[in-house]
Design a protein around this motif. Structure first.
Motif, PDB file in Angstrom:
ATOM      1  N   GLU A   1     -25.871 -41.712 -17.640  1.00  0.00           N
ATOM      2  CA  GLU A   1     -27.086 -41.073 -17.110  1.00  0.00           C
ATOM      3  C   GLU A   1     -27.232 -41.363 -15.617  1.00  0.00           C
ATOM      4  O   GLU A   1     -27.656 -40.510 -14.842  1.00  0.00           O
ATOM      5  CB  GLU A   1     -28.318 -41.565 -17.861  1.00  0.00           C
TER       6      GLU A   1
ATOM      7  N   CYS B   1     -30.524 -50.939 -17.438  1.00  0.00           N
ATOM      8  CA  CYS B   1     -31.350 -50.386 -18.503  1.00  0.00           C
ATOM      9  C   CYS B   1     -32.836 -50.338 -18.138  1.00  0.00           C
ATOM     10  O   CYS B   1     -33.365 -51.253 -17.499  1.00  0.00           O
ATOM     11  CB  CYS B   1     -31.137 -51.213 -19.771  1.00  0.00           C
TER      12      CYS B   1
ATOM     13  N   HIS C   1     -34.816 -45.478 -21.514  1.00  0.00           N
ATOM     14  CA  HIS C   1     -33.485 -45.217 -22.081  1.00  0.00           C
ATOM     15  C   HIS C   1     -33.492 -45.374 -23.599  1.00  0.00           C
ATOM     16  O   HIS C   1     -32.736 -44.693 -24.301  1.00  0.00           O
ATOM     17  CB  HIS C   1     -32.453 -46.172 -21.474  1.00  0.00           C
TER      18      HIS C   1
ATOM     19  N   ARG D   1     -34.562 -42.268 -25.416  1.00  0.00           N
ATOM     20  CA  ARG D   1     -33.556 -41.196 -25.424  1.00  0.00           C
ATOM     21  C   ARG D   1     -32.332 -41.526 -26.268  1.00  0.00           C
ATOM     22  O   ARG D   1     -31.749 -40.637 -26.897  1.00  0.00           O
ATOM     23  CB  ARG D   1     -33.113 -40.884 -23.983  1.00  0.00           C
ATOM     24  N   TYR D   2     -31.905 -42.793 -26.258  1.00  0.00           N
ATOM     25  CA  TYR D   2     -30.607 -43.116 -26.861  1.00  0.00           C
ATOM     26  C   TYR D   2     -30.656 -44.122 -28.015  1.00  0.00           C
ATOM     27  O   TYR D   2     -29.710 -44.179 -28.798  1.00  0.00           O
ATOM     28  CB  TYR D   2     -29.665 -43.677 -25.778  1.00  0.00           C
ATOM     29  N   LEU D   3     -31.736 -44.884 -28.124  1.00  0.00           N
ATOM     30  CA  LEU D   3     -31.799 -45.902 -29.175  1.00  0.00           C
ATOM     31  C   LEU D   3     -33.261 -46.089 -29.579  1.00  0.00           C
ATOM     32  O   LEU D   3     -33.858 -47.153 -29.370  1.00  0.00           O
ATOM     33  CB  LEU D   3     -31.197 -47.213 -28.648  1.00  0.00           C
TER      34      LEU D   3
ATOM     35  N   LYS E   1     -22.096 -48.528 -27.152  1.00  0.00           N
ATOM     36  CA  LYS E   1     -22.351 -47.081 -27.092  1.00  0.00           C
ATOM     37  C   LYS E   1     -23.648 -46.792 -26.344  1.00  0.00           C
ATOM     38  O   LYS E   1     -23.742 -45.835 -25.578  1.00  0.00           O
ATOM     39  CB  LYS E   1     -22.404 -46.497 -28.503  1.00  0.00           C
ATOM     40  N   PHE E   2     -24.638 -47.653 -26.560  1.00  0.00           N
ATOM     41  CA  PHE E   2     -25.900 -47.496 -25.836  1.00  0.00           C
ATOM     42  C   PHE E   2     -25.692 -47.718 -24.341  1.00  0.00           C
ATOM     43  O   PHE E   2     -26.179 -46.933 -23.507  1.00  0.00           O
ATOM     44  CB  PHE E   2     -26.934 -48.483 -26.382  1.00  0.00           C
TER      45      PHE E   2
ATOM     46  N   SER F   1     -24.136 -44.695 -22.668  1.00  0.00           N
ATOM     47  CA  SER F   1     -25.109 -43.619 -22.423  1.00  0.00           C
ATOM     48  C   SER F   1     -25.963 -43.914 -21.197  1.00  0.00           C
ATOM     49  O   SER F   1     -26.236 -43.029 -20.375  1.00  0.00           O
ATOM     50  CB  SER F   1     -26.009 -43.437 -23.657  1.00  0.00           C
TER      51      SER F   1
END
Length: 347
Positions: free
Chosen positions: A296, A254, A258, A261-263, A288-289, A292
């Motif tokens: 990526e 991570c 990120h 974009r996702y959280l 789920k994070f 993603s």
């Protein structure tokens, strides 16, 4: 002195995300850094046969799989010499000479050897080839005069034994071999990713891996099945980070961007961890994070692999050329070793 790297993998299966964060990603960075005179990347098939001697087809079919993983991650045969171990017989001869410099009791004390023997359940039926793995590894390292060997912490005892063999040889026969130094991962979470089941080691034999070439649906299923905190039953329950596989993977993969974009409700991983430990954050949302984040990183690798798979024969030809180039270097080292030992009788 030239700066030379030797690293590699046993072709017992496709490579997984543990290989990627532990070594592959860094190999690409080192290859492209321009800091090293030579980089040798070995597909260690001979060592893989030490505990797969009754199933050589398993090793054979994975040569191309490992090569595809290498190239799809960004390793370049023009910048790094990729080679097949068994096609360099000089390594076997060096192993034979070095075996006189190591006692059986010293091999038995090697923590890495002991743990690998226990994991495979060999007990007293240890194949000699597997038992002498540290000697073979020393031959690999010294054949190419490697000054640097990227390793995880679990491999440090193997490298220390290699240094002992080098020092012993040089003290008896004169300064001939190069003593290698370790290069550890700069991210502690990358030292050894656990399996998705929470077990200490991600292992092909345990079936707890996320492979680089897994399709997205398989990766999603594996991430959603990951081991977390068994006591974090309700969302409002405080969660524990220690031994929590999902957060170990986030530590390895991570980045702050990120979250944007996702959280976006969190600024960084520390905020996410804080909410989880306080309570009020469910495992499903975190998983789920993580999915993603992983996709990526893996999607470009998988796209390159799909292209490379269209012409495997030409890739194997490149591998053959790299192996032939590496053999010339190993042959020169063997010649120097035999000269130091005064067994070059006809020269």
């Amino acid at each position: 002195m030239k700066k030379i790297i030797l690293t590699g993998d046993r072709p017992t299966g496709r490579l997984h995300v543990g290989h990627y964060v532990g070594s592959l990603k860094r190999r690409v960075d080192l290859q492209n850094s321009g800091e090293f005179d030579s980089i040798y990347i070995m597909i260690a098939d001979a060592q893989a046969l030490t505990d797969n001697f009754d199933n050589p087809e398993k090793v054979r079919k994975n040569i191309s799989q490992v090569l595809l993983d290498y190239l799809s991650c960004g390793l370049d045969p023009e910048k790094s010499t990729i080679l097949v171990q068994s096609y360099i017989p000089e390594l076997t001869e060096l192993t034979f000479y070095y075996s006189n410099l190591v006692t059986v009791s010293r091999l038995k004390r090697n923590p890495t050897v002991k743990s690998e023997i226990a994991m495979r359940g060999f007990n007293s039926s240890i194949p000699v080839g597997f038992f002498t793995y540290p000697i073979s590894q020393t031959a690999d390292i010294t054949a190419f005069k490697a000054t640097t060997v990227p390793v995880g912490e679990d491999q440090l005892p193997m490298l220390e034994q290699a240094r002992e063999i080098v020092r012993s040889f040089n003290s008896i026969y004169g300064e001939t071999l190069v003593e290698p130094k370790e290069m550890l991962p700069d991210n502690q979470a990358c030292n050894r990713l656990p399996g998705i089941d929470g077990k200490a080691k991600m292992s092909k034999s345990l079936g707890n891996c996320i492979y680089l070439s897994d399709d997205p649906d398989d990766i999603r299923k594996k991430v959603m099945s990951m081991y977390t905190d068994p006591n974090h039953i309700k969302i409002e329950d405080p969660g524990n980070l220690e031994g929590n596989t999902v957060f170990i993977y986030l530590d390895a993969f991570c980045k702050d961007e990120h979250f944007l974009r996702y959280l976006p409700e969190y600024a960084n991983l520390d905020e996410l961890k804080g909410h989880y430990t306080k309570g009020g954050l469910g495992d499903v949302k975190v998983k789920k994070f993580l999915y993603s984040v992983l996709m990526e990183e893996l999607e470009p690798i998988q796209k390159r692999r799909a292209q490379l798979e269209k012409d495997v024969p030409s890739l194997m030809e490149q591998l053959k050329e790299g192996t032939e180039k590496a053999r010339e270097v190993a042959a020169q080292t063997l010649s120097e070793v035999k000269h130091s030992m005064k067994i070059d009788y006809f020269e």
